[in-house]
Design a protein around this motif. Structure first.
Motif, PDB file in Angstrom:
ATOM      1  N   THR A  11      -7.177   1.368   2.024  1.00  0.00           N
ATOM      2  CA  THR A  11      -6.008   1.839   1.088  1.00  0.00           C
ATOM      3  C   THR A  11      -5.383   3.035   1.544  1.00  0.00           C
ATOM      4  OG1 THR A  11      -7.901   1.378  -0.835  1.00  0.00           O
ATOM      5  CG2 THR A  11      -6.183   2.819  -1.230  1.00  0.00           C
ATOM      6  N   ILE A  12      -3.967   2.908   1.391  1.00  0.00           N
ATOM      7  CA  ILE A  12      -3.059   4.092   1.835  1.00  0.00           C
ATOM      8  C   ILE A  12      -2.587   4.626   0.422  1.00  0.00           C
ATOM      9  CG2 ILE A  12      -2.807   2.720   3.933  1.00  0.00           C
ATOM     10  CD1 ILE A  12       0.181   1.924   2.536  1.00  0.00           C
ATOM     11  N   ALA A  13      -2.397   6.034   0.552  1.00  0.00           N
ATOM     12  CA  ALA A  13      -1.772   6.700  -0.221  1.00  0.00           C
ATOM     13  C   ALA A  13      -0.387   6.848  -0.041  1.00  0.00           C
ATOM     14  CB  ALA A  13      -2.398   8.127  -0.377  1.00  0.00           C
ATOM     15  N   VAL A  14       0.533   6.490  -1.194  1.00  0.00           N
ATOM     16  CA  VAL A  14       1.911   6.549  -1.140  1.00  0.00           C
ATOM     17  C   VAL A  14       2.503   7.439  -1.980  1.00  0.00           C
ATOM     18  CG1 VAL A  14       4.001   5.124  -1.200  1.00  0.00           C
ATOM     19  CG2 VAL A  14       1.902   4.162  -0.302  1.00  0.00           C
ATOM     20  N   ASP A  15       3.107   8.339  -1.539  1.00  0.00           N
ATOM     21  CA  ASP A  15       3.945   9.264  -2.413  1.00  0.00           C
ATOM     22  C   ASP A  15       4.931   8.672  -3.358  1.00  0.00           C
ATOM     23  OD1 ASP A  15       2.142  11.493  -2.059  1.00  0.00           O
ATOM     24  OD2 ASP A  15       3.295  12.317  -0.692  1.00  0.00           O
ATOM     25  N   ARG A  16       5.145   9.012  -4.759  1.00  0.00           N
ATOM     26  CA  ARG A  16       6.321   8.676  -5.318  1.00  0.00           C
ATOM     27  C   ARG A  16       7.460   9.400  -4.942  1.00  0.00           C
ATOM     28  NH1 ARG A  16       3.694   7.374 -11.209  1.00  0.00           N
ATOM     29  NH2 ARG A  16       2.155   5.835 -10.546  1.00  0.00           N
ATOM     30  N   ARG A  17       8.915   8.778  -5.257  1.00  0.00           N
ATOM     31  CA  ARG A  17       9.901   9.777  -4.726  1.00  0.00           C
ATOM     32  C   ARG A  17      10.350  10.679  -5.694  1.00  0.00           C
ATOM     33  NH1 ARG A  17      14.031   6.078  -1.834  1.00  0.00           N
ATOM     34  NH2 ARG A  17      14.857   8.103  -1.445  1.00  0.00           N
ATOM     35  N   ASP A  43       1.282  -8.535   7.044  1.00  0.00           N
ATOM     36  CA  ASP A  43       1.649  -9.259   8.115  1.00  0.00           C
ATOM     37  C   ASP A  43       1.834  -8.509   9.294  1.00  0.00           C
ATOM     38  OD1 ASP A  43       1.672 -11.640   6.545  1.00  0.00           O
ATOM     39  OD2 ASP A  43       3.589 -11.111   5.895  1.00  0.00           O
ATOM     40  N   ASP A  44       2.045  -7.177   9.002  1.00  0.00           N
ATOM     41  CA  ASP A  44       2.300  -6.373  10.236  1.00  0.00           C
ATOM     42  C   ASP A  44       2.099  -4.762   9.540  1.00  0.00           C
ATOM     43  OD1 ASP A  44       3.695  -5.141  12.535  1.00  0.00           O
ATOM     44  OD2 ASP A  44       5.675  -5.417  11.725  1.00  0.00           O
ATOM     45  N   VAL A  45       1.450  -4.234  10.768  1.00  0.00           N
ATOM     46  CA  VAL A  45       1.083  -2.947  10.548  1.00  0.00           C
ATOM     47  C   VAL A  45       1.567  -2.007  11.699  1.00  0.00           C
ATOM     48  CG1 VAL A  45      -0.889  -1.229  10.185  1.00  0.00           C
ATOM     49  CG2 VAL A  45      -0.858  -3.309   9.013  1.00  0.00           C
ATOM     50  N   ARG A  46       2.101  -0.844  11.421  1.00  0.00           N
ATOM     51  CA  ARG A  46       2.563  -0.052  12.393  1.00  0.00           C
ATOM     52  C   ARG A  46       2.012   1.474  12.555  1.00  0.00           C
ATOM     53  NH1 ARG A  46       7.746  -0.884  15.662  1.00  0.00           N
ATOM     54  NH2 ARG A  46       8.571  -3.009  15.008  1.00  0.00           N
ATOM     55  N   PHE A  47       1.462   1.692  13.577  1.00  0.00           N
ATOM     56  CA  PHE A  47       0.695   3.071  13.592  1.00  0.00           C
ATOM     57  C   PHE A  47       1.930   4.142  13.797  1.00  0.00           C
ATOM     58  CE2 PHE A  47      -2.361   0.404  13.368  1.00  0.00           C
ATOM     59  CZ  PHE A  47      -3.362   0.109  14.382  1.00  0.00           C
ATOM     60  N   LEU A  48       2.113   4.923  12.753  1.00  0.00           N
ATOM     61  CA  LEU A  48       3.503   5.827  12.938  1.00  0.00           C
ATOM     62  C   LEU A  48       3.161   7.129  13.601  1.00  0.00           C
ATOM     63  CD1 LEU A  48       5.215   4.837   9.281  1.00  0.00           C
ATOM     64  CD2 LEU A  48       5.698   3.785  11.608  1.00  0.00           C
ATOM     65  N   GLU A  49       2.085   7.586  13.924  1.00  0.00           N
ATOM     66  CA  GLU A  49       1.844   8.530  14.771  1.00  0.00           C
ATOM     67  C   GLU A  49       0.904   8.677  15.730  1.00  0.00           C
ATOM     68  OE1 GLU A  49       0.866  11.631  11.548  1.00  0.00           O
ATOM     69  OE2 GLU A  49      -0.968  10.466  11.157  1.00  0.00           O
ATOM     70  N   LYS A  95      -9.230   7.401   8.766  1.00  0.00           N
ATOM     71  CA  LYS A  95      -8.892   8.173   7.538  1.00  0.00           C
ATOM     72  C   LYS A  95      -7.760   9.009   7.742  1.00  0.00           C
ATOM     73  CE  LYS A  95     -10.358  11.143   4.121  1.00  0.00           C
ATOM     74  NZ  LYS A  95     -11.496  11.818   3.148  1.00  0.00           N
ATOM     75  N   GLY A  96      -6.470   9.185   7.322  1.00  0.00           N
ATOM     76  CA  GLY A  96      -5.453  10.203   7.419  1.00  0.00           C
ATOM     77  C   GLY A  96      -4.445   9.830   8.233  1.00  0.00           C
ATOM     78  N   ARG A  97      -4.349   8.561   9.008  1.00  0.00           N
ATOM     79  CA  ARG A  97      -3.352   8.189   9.776  1.00  0.00           C
ATOM     80  C   ARG A  97      -2.292   7.882   8.917  1.00  0.00           C
ATOM     81  NH1 ARG A  97      -4.087   6.368  15.217  1.00  0.00           N
ATOM     82  NH2 ARG A  97      -1.991   5.926  15.187  1.00  0.00           N
ATOM     83  N   LEU A  98      -0.928   7.976   9.515  1.00  0.00           N
ATOM     84  CA  LEU A  98       0.210   7.480   8.782  1.00  0.00           C
ATOM     85  C   LEU A  98       0.593   5.903   9.445  1.00  0.00           C
ATOM     86  CD1 LEU A  98       2.450   8.184   6.991  1.00  0.00           C
ATOM     87  CD2 LEU A  98       3.960   8.888   8.716  1.00  0.00           C
ATOM     88  N   VAL A  99       0.823   5.130   8.412  1.00  0.00           N
ATOM     89  CA  VAL A  99       0.887   3.474   8.680  1.00  0.00           C
ATOM     90  C   VAL A  99       2.153   3.219   7.992  1.00  0.00           C
ATOM     91  CG1 VAL A  99      -1.197   3.154   9.693  1.00  0.00           C
ATOM     92  CG2 VAL A  99      -0.691   2.863   7.257  1.00  0.00           C
ATOM     93  N   LEU A 120      10.940 -14.659  -3.327  1.00  0.00           N
ATOM     94  CA  LEU A 120      10.732 -13.687  -2.438  1.00  0.00           C
ATOM     95  C   LEU A 120       9.593 -12.755  -2.662  1.00  0.00           C
ATOM     96  CD1 LEU A 120      11.734 -12.183   0.283  1.00  0.00           C
ATOM     97  CD2 LEU A 120      13.227 -10.844  -1.537  1.00  0.00           C
ATOM     98  N   ASN A 121       8.614 -12.391  -1.954  1.00  0.00           N
ATOM     99  CA  ASN A 121       7.459 -11.664  -1.929  1.00  0.00           C
ATOM    100  C   ASN A 121       7.340 -10.938  -1.021  1.00  0.00           C
ATOM    101  OD1 ASN A 121       5.142 -10.466  -2.659  1.00  0.00           O
ATOM    102  ND2 ASN A 121       4.011 -12.381  -2.951  1.00  0.00           N
ATOM    103  N   ARG A 122       7.900  -9.663  -0.775  1.00  0.00           N
ATOM    104  CA  ARG A 122       7.680  -8.907   0.360  1.00  0.00           C
ATOM    105  C   ARG A 122       7.735  -7.508   0.024  1.00  0.00           C
ATOM    106  NH1 ARG A 122       6.185 -11.340   4.144  1.00  0.00           N
ATOM    107  NH2 ARG A 122       5.884 -10.124   5.487  1.00  0.00           N
ATOM    108  N   VAL A 123       6.683  -6.989   0.485  1.00  0.00           N
ATOM    109  CA  VAL A 123       6.312  -5.378   0.300  1.00  0.00           C
ATOM    110  C   VAL A 123       6.275  -4.609   1.696  1.00  0.00           C
ATOM    111  CG1 VAL A 123       4.397  -3.937  -0.575  1.00  0.00           C
ATOM    112  CG2 VAL A 123       4.789  -5.988  -1.486  1.00  0.00           C
ATOM    113  N   VAL A 124       7.066  -3.593   1.349  1.00  0.00           N
ATOM    114  CA  VAL A 124       7.186  -2.543   2.844  1.00  0.00           C
ATOM    115  C   VAL A 124       6.666  -1.198   2.165  1.00  0.00           C
ATOM    116  CG1 VAL A 124       8.571  -1.324   4.566  1.00  0.00           C
ATOM    117  CG2 VAL A 124       8.911  -3.871   3.598  1.00  0.00           C
ATOM    118  N   LEU A 125       5.360  -0.612   2.908  1.00  0.00           N
ATOM    119  CA  LEU A 125       5.090   0.672   2.524  1.00  0.00           C
ATOM    120  C   LEU A 125       4.787   1.541   3.545  1.00  0.00           C
ATOM    121  CD1 LEU A 125       2.194  -0.840   0.164  1.00  0.00           C
ATOM    122  CD2 LEU A 125       4.300   0.193  -0.896  1.00  0.00           C
TER     123      LEU A 125
END
Length: 150
Positions: free
Chosen positions: A30-36, A98-104, A67-71, A2-7
């Motif tokens: 490149t996307i910036a992802v905050d750590r929990r 494989d899939d990109v969702r525009f979240l805003e 730039k700046g869009r949430l995905v 299994l090789n799956r990534v969801v960000l």
């Protein structure tokens, strides 16, 4: 295996669209992802994750993301290497989406007609259609108690 990534993250720059010699579109961003969690100073750290998209998905990302869009990104992790001009081996780790969702929404006049909704999905599987069966229906949803999981 299994090789799956969801960000989920925000673009750090506009996507860069290129074409291979055979004419296949490839976009990278490149996307910036905050750590929990927070560090010892009480601040959240951020990871900067390189994303690669291909074909129609690449063109859609290049045309509609800024730039700046949430995905939201769904894909696989890829590690590759190449030899640079100095003869050194360079290793690259990236997510092939494989899939990109525009979240805003894009907002204002720059919004693309026909792309209404809280999130927009672009994936090769969906042929660029938003797959929400309840979008813009406006009618109550009739669900029996047997269909509820609780």
């Amino acid at each position: 295996m299994l090789n799956r990534v969801v960000l989920i993250g925000r673009l750090t720059r506009d996507p860069e669209l290129r074409y291979t010699p055979s004419g296949v579109a490839v976009a990278s961003f490149t996307i910036a992802v905050d750590r929990r969690f927070t560090n010892q100073q009480g601040e959240r750290e951020t990871d900067f994750i390189p994303i690669v998209t291909w074909r129609q998905l690449a063109e859609n990302c290049a045309n509609y993301l800024k730039k700046g869009r949430l995905v939201g990104v769904d894909g696989r992790l890829q590690v590759r290497s190449y030899e640079n001009n100095e003869g050194r081996r360079v290793w690259v780790t990236e997510v092939v989406a494989d899939d990109v969702r525009f979240l805003e929404p894009a907002g204002g006049a720059s919004r693309n007609p026909g792309m209404e909704g809280d999130s927009q999905r672009f994936s090769p599987k969906s042929n660029n259609d938003f797959d929400d069966p309840f979008a813009d229906d406006g009618k109550p949803i009739d669900i029996s108690d047997d269909d509820l999981p609780f």
